[in-house]
Design a protein around this motif. Structure first.
Motif, PDB file in Angstrom:
ATOM      1  N   UNK A  52     -13.504  15.299  -6.200  1.00 56.99           N
ATOM      2  CA  UNK A  52     -13.877  15.235  -4.689  1.00 56.99           C
ATOM      3  C   UNK A  52     -12.395  15.190  -3.899  1.00 56.99           C
ATOM      4  N   UNK A  53     -11.684  14.493  -4.133  1.00 57.51           N
ATOM      5  CA  UNK A  53     -10.580  13.980  -3.759  1.00 57.51           C
ATOM      6  C   UNK A  53      -9.878  15.077  -3.692  1.00 57.51           C
TER       7      UNK A  53
ATOM      8  N   UNK B 221      -4.593  18.658   7.078  1.00 55.22           N
ATOM      9  CA  UNK B 221      -4.596  17.081   7.870  1.00 55.22           C
ATOM     10  C   UNK B 221      -4.472  16.544   8.309  1.00 55.22           C
ATOM     11  N   UNK B 222      -3.755  15.608   7.159  1.00 58.32           N
ATOM     12  CA  UNK B 222      -2.922  14.225   6.658  1.00 58.32           C
ATOM     13  C   UNK B 222      -3.793  14.273   5.625  1.00 58.32           C
ATOM     14  N   UNK B 223      -4.922  14.763   4.657  1.00 58.27           N
ATOM     15  CA  UNK B 223      -5.561  14.718   3.283  1.00 58.27           C
ATOM     16  C   UNK B 223      -4.628  13.870   2.692  1.00 58.27           C
ATOM     17  N   UNK B 224      -3.330  13.954   2.138  1.00 53.07           N
ATOM     18  CA  UNK B 224      -2.270  14.146   1.888  1.00 53.07           C
ATOM     19  C   UNK B 224      -1.550  12.363   1.186  1.00 53.07           C
TER      20      UNK B 224
ATOM     21  N   UNK C 138      -4.110   7.760   3.442  1.00 55.59           N
ATOM     22  CA  UNK C 138      -6.031   8.220   3.699  1.00 55.59           C
ATOM     23  C   UNK C 138      -6.766   7.377   2.188  1.00 55.59           C
ATOM     24  N   UNK C 139      -6.212   7.322   1.218  1.00 52.02           N
ATOM     25  CA  UNK C 139      -6.982   6.734   0.090  1.00 52.02           C
ATOM     26  C   UNK C 139      -7.002   5.000  -0.058  1.00 52.02           C
ATOM     27  N   UNK C 140      -6.294   4.908   1.447  1.00 47.89           N
ATOM     28  CA  UNK C 140      -6.077   3.327   1.589  1.00 47.89           C
ATOM     29  C   UNK C 140      -7.119   2.892   2.834  1.00 47.89           C
TER      30      UNK C 140
END
Lengths: 506, 336
Positions: free
Chosen positions: B21-22, B32-35, B39-41
């Motif tokens: 999913x990630x 959009x900056x998901x990388x 984002x995870x934090x």
């Protein structure tokens, strides 16, 4: 206290609603003694043991244990265990989701200096224990990965390892095969040498005479007496348990050996199988015939019955009944065709504890009639009363909840349920397991009576003698396959044993 | 090696699912900056409270029970803190101790009713749920902001990490950060995980869930174990409530609605059986992360209704319950 006595119970009394379960019972156990505790169903064996282990609170009497001054009162099983009284119950009472090692040591795990469970030490000790008892078990695996028999051995190993003074084995052998029983006996003799007193509850007479030193007999909550084994021959033991003139078991074999192969065929199975449990087999059952399925534990006897009945859906093969091909996909199909089955795992598959005796008996006929055709109360009462009387079901009334009955009587209730459906074909999977000799004889007689009436039966039992007495023909199974049939004159202990063993490895 | 095959396979699937999913998020919303590591934090920061609550829920579910009071209890904790700083003028440390005490008491009452009076856990904790939600409104029906200085400081405290940053279009280095709530959640995870694996109490939870009768007969104090499980759940929920208030910095009656369901679904997706006896903390944490990733993906999309997260969770729950059933069947067949 007398020399060497480790446990005495004096004048134990206990009442359940409406029943005097124990009436001034005395019991004495010495060091290194294996004491059989015998009695019919409802004699009070389990109740006495539960009083000893603190599960039941007795009303009067006292218990003394060697090394402890004054009467002891066990608050619960843990308390009893701490004092040195360990129990292995009939049903395996372990946690299937934990590893074998954890099951052995839970509640008393070796701890590290940080007060955490020391798994490494625990596994190591578990391994040593298993090795010393010759059990082929990987202690790290979950308990549920192993067969019921092995699980039971683990339960016994647990009790063995707890340095018990008194070890109670409550019908530990009912799910074990001969080899495993022998292993258990070896274990018991080793413990006896260590001075452990063992209370052995069982229904198998042979086992009593093989391993026990003395016998205590209970009947209807009262003590009949305590005897050294040598002074109590079988016939007298049985008489003591039944409290009446013993109806000789051998006498029930009348004309059941008669050849039924000329009788019309009732059921014919061709190439029937269920993947993973039973390989393809052919079987013909005539009207009025009793067929015995025999083999070691796990040989596929129950599985064969299940696939015939449709409890397991057949993977291959066909069944015809009265010459007509029939489709059996589920038990309701076979019920409609006039079949009935008493499963071997009655706790799980048969009894509904919160319904009354009457309701339990009428369950199958009601299911057959469909839920919209309620059977009139008057008729239900009639049926229930008839079978309570016929099978001598010991119950306060027909409206008593089944869960309040003893195990053997629950068994009779399920038997009554199927008899009430008046079916043409009945599968009885271990109908006599865990019940007393008197009832056993009754059930054997009943089987023969039913066959006389033209019904066909499949009879499964671990006791070969019992099958020889009741069956016309025996089907032998080994490793999930049918390996032979024995008929008429050829049927005797030796021939059956030979067939089961298959002459392969001894 | 194969000592816990079934659990491990399920756990593996859970972890794999999270990774897939990630990765999907990175592929679709990478621009959009998901990388970014942040984002995870952020998923961790947003779900710190839920992680604590789910740890408690897992312990209760291991015994074969359930605790649906946790969402309301979180709301009540938040409201206590909000009202505490604005009206009672209590210092922060006293309020934190107070909500922990509330958790202990809450769990004690619920656990006592369940263990010693043998009442269905669902009903008792439902009563707890209504009580806590009601008390929240009694404390105040309006939204109250937490204005206390200590709480503001704790809430805005950024703990920057020395790695995983990125340079923004303006050429400035943006360091990734976590908040104090994440640290608390991690400690809770480590402690409960350790407790479950290594302590007698932890193993008792599994035993009670595996077979209550057996556990009793083997000499375990089943009732005490159950009582403690519910107390632990309520205390961890209060800790979760503290983490939660650091995120929202307010108390309102509609806070954390349905959080109990998120906790249960996270635990189930993480491989905990509702029937008890099977489950791990690490699995439950990944369950929370999966739920968090779903919400995050929906947020990144920008057009989707937030309710889509519910629908995806629904499918995942289905998937995992079906998988558990399939594994149970396979195991049964192997045994024969």
């Amino acid at each position: 206290m007398e020399d060497n006595v480790i446990l005495t119970m004096r004048g134990i009394c206990m009442t359940f609603p409406g029943v005097k379960a124990l009436d001034h019972v005395d019991f004495t156990l010495r060091k290194g003694e294996i004491m059989a505790l015998m009695g019919e169903n409802g004699a009070g064996k389990s109740t006495l043991i539960k009083c000893l282990t603190g599960v039941n609170k007795y009303e009067a009497g006292e218990i003394h244990l060697e090394g402890i001054k004054g009467a002891i009162v066990n608050k619960d099983t843990l308390d009893a265990q701490k004092k040195g009284i360990s129990t292995v119950y009939q049903e395996v009472n372990l946690c299937p989701n934990l590893s074998v090692a954890e099951n052995l040591f839970i509640g008393r795990e070796p701890m590290t200096k940080f007060h955490t469970v020391d798994r490494r030490a625990m596994n190591k000790r578990a391994e040593e224990l298993m090795k010393s008892l010759n059990l082929p078990v990987d202690v790290r695996r979950k308990l549920e990965d192993y067969s019921i028999a092995l699980q039971e051995m683990v339960a016994i190993a647990r009790a063995v390892d707890m340095d018990s003074k008194v070890l109670i084995l409550d019908e530990p052998t009912s799910s074990l095969d001969d080899q495993e029983v022998e292993k258990l006996f070896t274990m018991m003799r080793a413990l006896k040498k260590k001075g452990v007193g063992i209370i052995f509850v069982t229904h198998f007479l042979e086992q009593v005479y093989e391993v026990c030193d003395s016998i205590t007999v209970l009947r209807n909550g009262r003590l009949v007496g305590s005897y050294p084994v040598a002074e109590l021959p079988r016939v007298r033991l049985v008489a003591a348990m039944l409290g009446k003139d013993f109806d000789d078991l051998a006498a029930i074999k009348t004309d059941s050996t008669e050849d039924k192969s000329k009788a019309p065929v009732y059921l014919e199975a061709k190439g029937l199988s269920h993947t993973g449990t039973i390989k393809p087999f052919d079987l013909t059952i005539h009207k009025g015939e009793v067929i015995g399925l025999t083999g070691l534990l796990g040989s596929g006897r129950s599985e064969m019955a299940r696939v015939i009945y449709g409890a397991d859906r057949a993977s291959t093969g066909s069944i015809s009944i009265n010459g007509k091909p029939s489709k059996i996909k589920a038990p309701i199909d076979s019920m409609m065709l006039g079949m009935g089955m008493l499963p071997d795992d009655r706790k799980v598959e048969g009894i509904i504890g919160d319904l009354s005796v009457r309701e339990n008996i009428c369950l199958a006929i009601q299911a057959k009639a469909g839920i919209f055709k309620k059977i009139p109360m008057q008729k239900q009462i009639e049926i229930a009363d008839k079978y309570i009387k016929l099978l001598e079901i010991k119950t306060a009334s027909r409206e008593t909840l089944v869960k309040q009955l003893s195990g053997g009587n629950q068994q009779k209730v399920i038997l009554a349920r199927w008899l009430a459906t008046n079916c043409d074909f009945l599968i009885l999977d271990e109908p006599t397991r865990g019940i007393d000799i008197g009832t056993k004889t009754e059930i054997q007689k009943l089987v023969i009576q039913l066959a006389k009436e033209g019904k066909s039966l499949i009879f499964i039992s671990s006791e070969i003698e019992e099958m020889l007495r009741t069956c016309n023909r025996m089907v032998v199974l080994r490793d999930g396959a049918k390996v032979g049939e024995i008929e008429g004159r050829d049927m005797n202990q030796m021939s059956v044993m030979d067939a089961i063993a298959g002459g392969a490895e001894k | 090696m194969n000592k816990k095959r079934s659990v491990n396979v399920l756990l593996l699937i859970t972890i794999l699912l999270f990774v897939v999913m990630y990765m999907a998020g990175i592929v679709i919303y990478g621009s959009k900056g998901f990388t970014h590591f942040q984002t995870f934090l952020n998923i961790l920061i947003n779900n710190a409270g839920l992680i604590c609550v789910t740890c408690g829920m897992t312990c209760v579910m291991l015994t074969g029970g359930i605790d649906i009071s946790v969402g309301s209890l979180v709301a009540m904790d938040c409201m206590i803190i909000a009202v505490g700083v604005t009206r009672w003028m209590w210092p922060a440390w006293a309020l934190i101790l107070f909500i922990l005490a509330v958790g202990v008491l809450f769990g004690l009452v619920q656990g006592f009713c369940i263990a010693y009076l043998e009442i269905q856990p669902f009903i008792i904790t439902m009563a707890g749920m209504f009580f806590a939600r009601g008390m929240t409104a009694v404390l105040d029906v309006h939204q109250i902001s937490v204005t206390d200085e200590t709480f503001t400081k704790l809430s805005s405290l950024k703990i920057t990490l020395p790695f995983g940053g990125y340079t923004n279009p303006k050429g400035m280095y943006v360091a990734p950060f976590i908040r104090i709530s994440v640290i608390i959640a991690l400690i809770v995870v480590l402690l409960t995980g350790f407790m479950l694996r290594k302590t007698r109490f932890g193993r008792s939870l599994y035993a009670v869930g595996g077979n209550q009768v057996s556990a009793t007969l083997m000499g375990l104090d089943v009732k005490k174990t159950q009582l403690r499980a519910y107390m632990l759940s309520s205390v961890l929920t209060s800790i979760g409530g503290f983490c939660y208030v650091l995120n929202t910095m307010c108390g309102t009656t509609t806070q954390a609605v349905g959080m109990e369901m998120s906790a249960i679904s996270s635990a189930v997706i993480g491989g905990t059986l509702l029937t008890g006896g099977v489950g791990t903390i690490i699995g439950s944490v990944f369950g929370v992360l999966i739920n968090g990733t779903i919400s995050s993906l929906v947020k990144f999309n920008g057009h989707l209704l937030a309710s889509w997260a519910n629908i995806v969770t629904a499918f995942l729950l289905m998937l995992f319950i079906v998988l558990q059933a399939v594994f149970a069947k396979i195991r049964e067949m192997q045994k024969k």
